[in-house]
Design a protein around this motif. Sequence first.
Motif, mmCIF file in Angstrom:
data_model
loop_
_atom_site.group_PDB
_atom_site.id
_atom_site.type_symbol
_atom_site.label_atom_id
_atom_site.label_comp_id
_atom_site.label_asym_id
_atom_site.label_seq_id
_atom_site.Cartn_x
_atom_site.Cartn_y
_atom_site.Cartn_z
ATOM 1 N N SER A 133 45.462 -25.728 27.693
ATOM 2 C CA SER A 133 44.321 -25.425 28.555
ATOM 3 C C SER A 133 44.696 -24.283 29.484
ATOM 4 N N ILE A 134 43.684 -23.622 29.964
ATOM 5 C CA ILE A 134 43.892 -22.508 30.886
ATOM 6 C C ILE A 134 43.296 -22.892 32.219
ATOM 7 N N GLN A 135 44.074 -22.718 33.268
ATOM 8 C CA GLN A 135 43.575 -22.966 34.616
ATOM 9 C C GLN A 135 43.714 -21.692 35.429
ATOM 10 N N ILE A 136 42.652 -21.349 36.121
ATOM 11 C CA ILE A 136 42.669 -20.184 36.990
ATOM 12 C C ILE A 136 42.652 -20.703 38.420
ATOM 13 N N VAL A 170 27.741 -8.025 44.681
ATOM 14 C CA VAL A 170 27.376 -9.305 44.062
ATOM 15 C C VAL A 170 27.258 -9.152 42.552
ATOM 16 N N GLU A 171 26.547 -8.122 42.104
ATOM 17 C CA GLU A 171 26.352 -7.923 40.660
ATOM 18 C C GLU A 171 27.676 -7.719 39.945
ATOM 19 N N ARG A 172 28.528 -6.852 40.497
ATOM 20 C CA ARG A 172 29.800 -6.558 39.841
ATOM 21 C C ARG A 172 30.735 -7.751 39.871
ATOM 22 N N VAL A 173 30.796 -8.458 41.008
ATOM 23 C CA VAL A 173 31.671 -9.630 41.113
ATOM 24 C C VAL A 173 31.234 -10.712 40.129
ATOM 25 N N GLU A 174 29.947 -11.022 40.086
ATOM 26 C CA GLU A 174 29.467 -12.052 39.161
ATOM 27 C C GLU A 174 29.787 -11.687 37.718
ATOM 28 N N HIS A 175 29.581 -10.425 37.347
ATOM 29 C CA HIS A 175 29.859 -9.972 35.977
ATOM 30 C C HIS A 175 31.353 -10.049 35.661
ATOM 31 N N THR A 182 33.147 -12.371 32.833
ATOM 32 C CA THR A 182 33.765 -11.780 31.646
ATOM 33 C C THR A 182 35.288 -11.886 31.641
ATOM 34 N N GLN A 183 35.920 -11.788 32.796
ATOM 35 C CA GLN A 183 37.381 -11.800 32.826
ATOM 36 C C GLN A 183 37.980 -13.180 33.037
ATOM 37 N N ALA A 184 37.246 -14.071 33.719
ATOM 38 C CA ALA A 184 37.797 -15.400 33.999
ATOM 39 C C ALA A 184 37.012 -16.510 33.304
ATOM 40 N N GLY A 185 35.851 -16.177 32.745
ATOM 41 C CA GLY A 185 35.043 -17.196 32.077
ATOM 42 C C GLY A 185 34.408 -18.177 33.041
ATOM 43 N N ILE A 186 34.210 -17.745 34.282
ATOM 44 C CA ILE A 186 33.656 -18.615 35.326
ATOM 45 C C ILE A 186 32.334 -18.032 35.793
ATOM 46 N N GLU A 187 31.316 -18.870 35.853
ATOM 47 C CA GLU A 187 30.040 -18.443 36.409
ATOM 48 C C GLU A 187 29.955 -18.938 37.848
#
Length: 110
Positions: free
Chosen positions: A4-7, A82-87, A91-96
């Motif tokens: 598993s991967i944990q961030i 906000v837009e860039r951080v959410e994206h 995409t990089q961490a798989g977290i919404e």
Amino acid sequence: MNGSIQITEAALASLIGLTAHEIPGVVGMAPSNLKEGLSRVLGRANVSDGVVISRDGGRYAADLYVVVAYGVSIPTVARNIVERVEHTVKTQAGIELAAARVHAVGVQRV
């Protein structure tokens, strides 16, 4: 895949802080816990100090404390963050993120 991967929240905060620095108009991050006003602006080395991660109903939320450049549209810069951080987080961490809130705590000439 059996692992598993944990961030960690610290890694997430660093990712968010670095992303915010990429936005035109952002001068730096500011510590969120200063009691006597804005006494210092943090550069790239301490970007996570301007990011507070919290859990909101099992999902992460982020508060970003930023200093913006004099003369820019603060609402536009905040929307771009906000837009860039959410994206980036998706995409990089798989977290919404449940929320990304920008607090413009200072304005500085660059």
